[in-house]
Design an enzyme around this catalytic site. Structure first.
Site, PDB file in Angstrom:
ATOM      1  CD  GLU A   1      -3.309  -2.477   7.294  1.00 19.63           C
ATOM      2  OE1 GLU A   1      -2.258  -2.741   6.715  1.00 19.63           O
ATOM      3  OE2 GLU A   1      -3.899  -1.392   7.171  1.00 19.63           O
TER       4      GLU A   1
ATOM      5  CD  GLU B   1      -2.998   5.357   6.837  1.00 18.60           C
ATOM      6  OE1 GLU B   1      -2.984   5.416   5.599  1.00 18.60           O
ATOM      7  OE2 GLU B   1      -2.093   4.828   7.513  1.00 18.60           O
TER       8      GLU B   1
ATOM      9  CG  ASN C   1      -1.758   1.203   1.377  1.00 20.41           C
ATOM     10  OD1 ASN C   1      -1.801   2.034   0.463  1.00 20.41           O
ATOM     11  ND2 ASN C   1      -2.439   1.335   2.506  1.00 20.41           N
ATOM     12  CD1 TRP C   2       3.238   0.981  -3.020  1.00 16.63           C
ATOM     13  CD2 TRP C   2       3.400   2.297  -4.829  1.00 16.63           C
ATOM     14  NE1 TRP C   2       3.905   0.284  -3.988  1.00 16.63           N
ATOM     15  CE2 TRP C   2       4.017   1.063  -5.122  1.00 16.63           C
ATOM     16  CE3 TRP C   2       3.376   3.286  -5.820  1.00 16.63           C
ATOM     17  CZ2 TRP C   2       4.606   0.797  -6.353  1.00 16.63           C
ATOM     18  CZ3 TRP C   2       3.957   3.014  -7.053  1.00 16.63           C
ATOM     19  CH2 TRP C   2       4.572   1.783  -7.312  1.00 16.63           C
ATOM     20  CE  LYS C   3      -0.205   3.120   4.814  1.00 16.79           C
ATOM     21  NZ  LYS C   3      -0.082   3.203   6.257  1.00 16.79           N
TER      22      LYS C   3
ATOM     23  CB  SER D   1       5.405  -1.746  12.041  1.00 13.03           C
ATOM     24  OG  SER D   1       5.008  -0.413  12.272  1.00 13.03           O
TER      25      SER D   1
ATOM     26  N   GLY E   1       2.985  -1.163   4.311  1.00  8.35           N
ATOM     27  CA  GLY E   1       3.013   0.276   4.040  1.00  8.35           C
ATOM     28  C   GLY E   1       4.422   0.727   3.714  1.00  8.35           C
ATOM     29  N   GLY E   2       5.083   1.315   4.686  1.00 12.09           N
ATOM     30  CA  GLY E   2       6.408   1.916   4.489  1.00 12.09           C
ATOM     31  C   GLY E   2       7.401   1.030   3.752  1.00 12.09           C
TER      32      GLY E   2
ATOM     33  CG  HIS F   1      -5.741   1.732   5.309  1.00 10.44           C
ATOM     34  ND1 HIS F   1      -5.349   2.676   6.227  1.00 10.44           N
ATOM     35  CD2 HIS F   1      -4.699   0.888   5.150  1.00 10.44           C
ATOM     36  CE1 HIS F   1      -4.095   2.416   6.592  1.00 10.44           C
ATOM     37  NE2 HIS F   1      -3.677   1.331   5.958  1.00 10.44           N
TER      38      HIS F   1
ATOM     39  N   GLY G   1       2.628   2.288  10.870  1.00  9.38           N
ATOM     40  CA  GLY G   1       3.577   3.397  10.739  1.00  9.38           C
ATOM     41  C   GLY G   1       4.255   3.780  12.039  1.00  9.38           C
TER      42      GLY G   1
END
Ligand code: 13P
Length: 251
Positions: free
Chosen positions: A169, A99, A9-11, A214, A235-236, A97, A175
């Protein structure tokens, strides 16, 4: 058979050119070195989807949207429909998600509609669930996840349910560098599968349940080793082609 899936997920990261370059880098590594039994998905920003889809080997890497609209078309400025995603080359869509739930007011009621829209237009929903820190500390995490699963998925037909992928999640792990322990992840994944089995029977044995929060090369192996953890929503670490490959190969 349950499928192993690693999705990035590049967000809201990468300019258009950076995104294409990252997709090409990921593609080269995946085609050459990734375990063949793992389904690889990348979810770039909407603006990049069509070109990312052209840049990757479509037998090896699938493209996902990060959200879709509750409507098919019309006067909904700024929205992107499931059909638009599909027409741009997406095969998956991330829905619910945390967010989106916390910053954009996405409720279980809205997400139920979005899941139906995704299925209507042949997209595989990656439906996200997870508790915030206060809910875990108050020992309410099971209750929260139960509601997120029941309200959004329980009216699906068995045939539609079989197409859904779930991502657990824990919001406190997203994150933050704080990962759920393998035991914590397995406990919730097993709980989700138990809920799904009670409703959909044996079909739930085939549901892929991904872990997100993470997840990185250093902890992916111990997370993926659990019986009910079928992959990751990353994510990251998905913004580094090498880290993403290492996670794919952590199975
Ligand atoms: P991080 O891997 O950066 O914690 O993000 C997880 C996530 O939200 C994936 O959807």
């Amino acid at each position: 058979m349950r499928k192993k899936i690693v999705a990035g997920n590049w967000k809201m990261n990468t300019t258009f050119q950076e995104g294409i370059d990252l997709a090409i880098e990921i593609n080269n590594l995946v085609v050459e070195k990734a375990h063949k039994d793992v389904i690889v998905v990348v979810a770039p920003p909407f603006t990049h989807i069509s070109e990312v889809n052209k840049a990757v080997d479509n037998d090896r890497i699938f493209v996902a949207g990060q959200n879709c609209a509750t409507e098919n078309s019309g006067a909904f400025t700024g929205e992107i429909s499931a059909e638009m995603l599909w027409s741009a080359g997406a095969d998956f869509v991330i829905l619910g998600h945390s967010e989106r739930r916390s910053y954009y007011g996405e409720t279980n009621e809205k997400l139920k509609i979005k899941v139906a829209k995704a299925l209507e237009f042949n997209l595989t929903p990656i439906y996200c669930v997870g508790e915030v820190l206060e809910e875990r500390e108050a020992n309410k995490h099971f209750e929260v996840i139960k509601e997120q699963i029941e309200k959004v998925l329980f009216d699906l037909s068995e045939a539609d349910f079989e197409k859904v992928v779930i991502a657990y999640e824990p919001v406190w792990a997203i994150g933050t560098g704080k990962t759920a322990s393998p035991e914590q992840a397995q406990e919730i994944h097993k709980y989700i599968r138990t809920l799904l089995t009670a409703k959909f029977g044996d079909a739930a044995k085939k549901t892929s349940i991904l872990y997100g929060g993470s997840c990185k090369p250093s902890n992916a192996k111990e997370l993926f080793a659990n019986a009910d953890v079928d992959g990751g929503l990353i994510g990251g670490a998905a913004l580094s082609a090498n880290d993403f490959l290492a996670i794919i190969n952590a199975f």
